[in-house]
Design a protein around this motif. Sequence first.
Motif, PDB file in Angstrom:
ATOM      1  N   VAL A 167       3.775 -48.166  28.900  1.00  0.00           N
ATOM      2  CA  VAL A 167       3.718 -47.116  27.880  1.00  0.00           C
ATOM      3  C   VAL A 167       2.661 -46.107  28.315  1.00  0.00           C
ATOM      4  CG1 VAL A 167       3.173 -46.627  25.462  1.00  0.00           C
ATOM      5  CG2 VAL A 167       4.432 -48.697  26.043  1.00  0.00           C
ATOM      6  N   GLN A 168       3.018 -44.847  28.294  1.00  0.00           N
ATOM      7  CA  GLN A 168       2.074 -43.792  28.662  1.00  0.00           C
ATOM      8  C   GLN A 168       0.881 -43.820  27.700  1.00  0.00           C
ATOM      9  OE1 GLN A 168       4.324 -40.180  28.502  1.00  0.00           O
ATOM     10  NE2 GLN A 168       5.659 -40.781  30.205  1.00  0.00           N
ATOM     11  N   ALA A 169      -0.290 -43.520  28.210  1.00  0.00           N
ATOM     12  CA  ALA A 169      -1.526 -43.589  27.418  1.00  0.00           C
ATOM     13  C   ALA A 169      -1.435 -42.766  26.138  1.00  0.00           C
ATOM     14  CB  ALA A 169      -2.708 -43.137  28.266  1.00  0.00           C
ATOM     15  N   GLU A 170      -0.846 -41.580  26.221  1.00  0.00           N
ATOM     16  CA  GLU A 170      -0.771 -40.735  25.031  1.00  0.00           C
ATOM     17  C   GLU A 170       0.213 -41.259  23.983  1.00  0.00           C
ATOM     18  OE1 GLU A 170       1.888 -38.852  28.180  1.00  0.00           O
ATOM     19  OE2 GLU A 170      -0.167 -39.564  28.142  1.00  0.00           O
ATOM     20  N   ARG A 171       1.085 -42.189  24.350  1.00  0.00           N
ATOM     21  CA  ARG A 171       2.057 -42.786  23.420  1.00  0.00           C
ATOM     22  C   ARG A 171       1.636 -44.174  22.936  1.00  0.00           C
ATOM     23  NH1 ARG A 171       5.294 -40.359  20.766  1.00  0.00           N
ATOM     24  NH2 ARG A 171       6.765 -42.043  20.791  1.00  0.00           N
ATOM     25  N   TYR A 172       0.594 -44.725  23.521  1.00  0.00           N
ATOM     26  CA  TYR A 172       0.213 -46.113  23.244  1.00  0.00           C
ATOM     27  C   TYR A 172      -0.078 -46.354  21.759  1.00  0.00           C
ATOM     28  CZ  TYR A 172      -1.993 -50.657  23.558  1.00  0.00           C
ATOM     29  OH  TYR A 172      -2.293 -51.983  23.379  1.00  0.00           O
ATOM     30  N   ASP A 173      -0.895 -45.503  21.129  1.00  0.00           N
ATOM     31  CA  ASP A 173      -1.251 -45.712  19.723  1.00  0.00           C
ATOM     32  C   ASP A 173      -0.032 -45.654  18.807  1.00  0.00           C
ATOM     33  OD1 ASP A 173      -3.911 -46.072  20.365  1.00  0.00           O
ATOM     34  OD2 ASP A 173      -4.439 -43.965  19.996  1.00  0.00           O
ATOM     35  N   VAL A 174       0.874 -44.740  19.098  1.00  0.00           N
ATOM     36  CA  VAL A 174       2.094 -44.609  18.295  1.00  0.00           C
ATOM     37  C   VAL A 174       2.977 -45.843  18.472  1.00  0.00           C
ATOM     38  CG1 VAL A 174       4.202 -43.257  17.991  1.00  0.00           C
ATOM     39  CG2 VAL A 174       2.030 -42.105  18.392  1.00  0.00           C
ATOM     40  N   MET A 175       3.110 -46.315  19.701  1.00  0.00           N
ATOM     41  CA  MET A 175       3.936 -47.493  19.963  1.00  0.00           C
ATOM     42  C   MET A 175       3.321 -48.752  19.351  1.00  0.00           C
ATOM     43  SD  MET A 175       6.592 -46.332  21.374  1.00  0.00           S
ATOM     44  CE  MET A 175       7.366 -47.846  21.885  1.00  0.00           C
ATOM     45  N   LEU A 176       2.001 -48.871  19.383  1.00  0.00           N
ATOM     46  CA  LEU A 176       1.336 -50.005  18.759  1.00  0.00           C
ATOM     47  C   LEU A 176       1.569 -49.989  17.251  1.00  0.00           C
ATOM     48  CD1 LEU A 176      -0.483 -52.491  18.826  1.00  0.00           C
ATOM     49  CD2 LEU A 176      -2.460 -50.944  18.791  1.00  0.00           C
ATOM     50  N   ALA A 177       1.466 -48.823  16.632  1.00  0.00           N
ATOM     51  CA  ALA A 177       1.730 -48.701  15.197  1.00  0.00           C
ATOM     52  C   ALA A 177       3.177 -49.083  14.881  1.00  0.00           C
ATOM     53  CB  ALA A 177       1.432 -47.285  14.717  1.00  0.00           C
ATOM     54  N   ALA A 178       4.108 -48.660  15.723  1.00  0.00           N
ATOM     55  CA  ALA A 178       5.512 -49.012  15.530  1.00  0.00           C
ATOM     56  C   ALA A 178       5.713 -50.522  15.666  1.00  0.00           C
ATOM     57  CB  ALA A 178       6.386 -48.268  16.531  1.00  0.00           C
ATOM     58  N   TYR A 179       5.040 -51.136  16.614  1.00  0.00           N
ATOM     59  CA  TYR A 179       5.115 -52.590  16.797  1.00  0.00           C
ATOM     60  C   TYR A 179       4.618 -53.301  15.536  1.00  0.00           C
ATOM     61  CZ  TYR A 179       3.897 -57.241  18.514  1.00  0.00           C
ATOM     62  OH  TYR A 179       3.776 -58.605  18.664  1.00  0.00           O
ATOM     63  N   ARG A 180       3.491 -52.849  15.006  1.00  0.00           N
ATOM     64  CA  ARG A 180       2.933 -53.470  13.796  1.00  0.00           C
ATOM     65  C   ARG A 180       3.864 -53.272  12.599  1.00  0.00           C
ATOM     66  NH1 ARG A 180      -3.268 -51.650  15.056  1.00  0.00           N
ATOM     67  NH2 ARG A 180      -3.841 -53.565  16.151  1.00  0.00           N
ATOM     68  N   ASP A 181       4.441 -52.090  12.466  1.00  0.00           N
ATOM     69  CA  ASP A 181       5.393 -51.840  11.384  1.00  0.00           C
ATOM     70  C   ASP A 181       6.617 -52.738  11.518  1.00  0.00           C
ATOM     71  OD1 ASP A 181       3.716 -49.906  10.349  1.00  0.00           O
ATOM     72  OD2 ASP A 181       4.867 -48.212  11.163  1.00  0.00           O
ATOM     73  N   PHE A 182       7.101 -52.903  12.747  1.00  0.00           N
ATOM     74  CA  PHE A 182       8.265 -53.748  12.982  1.00  0.00           C
ATOM     75  C   PHE A 182       7.961 -55.209  12.668  1.00  0.00           C
ATOM     76  CE2 PHE A 182      11.189 -56.146  15.778  1.00  0.00           C
ATOM     77  CZ  PHE A 182      12.385 -55.720  15.207  1.00  0.00           C
ATOM     78  N   GLN A 183       6.762 -55.664  13.011  1.00  0.00           N
ATOM     79  CA  GLN A 183       6.372 -57.040  12.688  1.00  0.00           C
ATOM     80  C   GLN A 183       6.353 -57.249  11.178  1.00  0.00           C
ATOM     81  OE1 GLN A 183       5.958 -59.576  14.900  1.00  0.00           O
ATOM     82  NE2 GLN A 183       6.640 -58.085  16.394  1.00  0.00           N
ATOM     83  N   ALA A 184       5.842 -56.277  10.429  1.00  0.00           N
ATOM     84  CA  ALA A 184       5.820 -56.368   8.967  1.00  0.00           C
ATOM     85  C   ALA A 184       7.241 -56.370   8.405  1.00  0.00           C
ATOM     86  CB  ALA A 184       5.018 -55.209   8.388  1.00  0.00           C
ATOM     87  N   LEU A 185       8.115 -55.558   8.989  1.00  0.00           N
ATOM     88  CA  LEU A 185       9.509 -55.519   8.551  1.00  0.00           C
ATOM     89  C   LEU A 185      10.202 -56.852   8.815  1.00  0.00           C
ATOM     90  CD1 LEU A 185      11.913 -53.873   7.457  1.00  0.00           C
ATOM     91  CD2 LEU A 185      12.333 -53.130   9.801  1.00  0.00           C
ATOM     92  N   MET A 186       9.974 -57.433   9.974  1.00  0.00           N
ATOM     93  CA  MET A 186      10.594 -58.727  10.289  1.00  0.00           C
ATOM     94  C   MET A 186      10.131 -59.807   9.321  1.00  0.00           C
ATOM     95  SD  MET A 186      11.035 -58.882  14.455  1.00  0.00           S
ATOM     96  CE  MET A 186       9.680 -59.958  14.612  1.00  0.00           C
ATOM     97  N   ALA A 187       8.862 -59.797   8.942  1.00  0.00           N
ATOM     98  CA  ALA A 187       8.352 -60.788   7.992  1.00  0.00           C
ATOM     99  C   ALA A 187       9.026 -60.622   6.637  1.00  0.00           C
ATOM    100  CB  ALA A 187       6.842 -60.655   7.858  1.00  0.00           C
ATOM    101  N   CYS A 188       9.247 -59.387   6.248  1.00  0.00           N
ATOM    102  CA  CYS A 188       9.898 -59.101   4.969  1.00  0.00           C
ATOM    103  C   CYS A 188      11.370 -59.516   4.999  1.00  0.00           C
ATOM    104  CB  CYS A 188       9.772 -57.615   4.665  1.00  0.00           C
ATOM    105  SG  CYS A 188      10.686 -57.065   3.226  1.00  0.00           S
ATOM    106  N   LEU A 189      12.048 -59.197   6.083  1.00  0.00           N
ATOM    107  CA  LEU A 189      13.478 -59.485   6.189  1.00  0.00           C
ATOM    108  C   LEU A 189      13.774 -60.935   6.482  1.00  0.00           C
ATOM    109  CD1 LEU A 189      14.757 -56.348   8.117  1.00  0.00           C
ATOM    110  CD2 LEU A 189      14.881 -56.831   5.671  1.00  0.00           C
TER     111      LEU A 189
END
Length: 64
Positions: free
Chosen positions: A20-42
Amino acid sequence: MSEGDEEDFRSALRRAGITVQAERYDVMLAAYRDFQALMACLDEPFAYAVEPACTLQLLPLVAR
């Protein structure tokens, strides 16, 4: 979420061979965390009456 999430994210990237490009890392990490929360809910099952999935209703077979 915890700092352990970031290590899990980095591990998943390494296993998949993804860079992951450095400038995209924070956005991708946030997306990963959101996806983990969604999986727990679903992961919790829905009651039959509120199940959002389309279900087939089998009608009696009519001979032609």
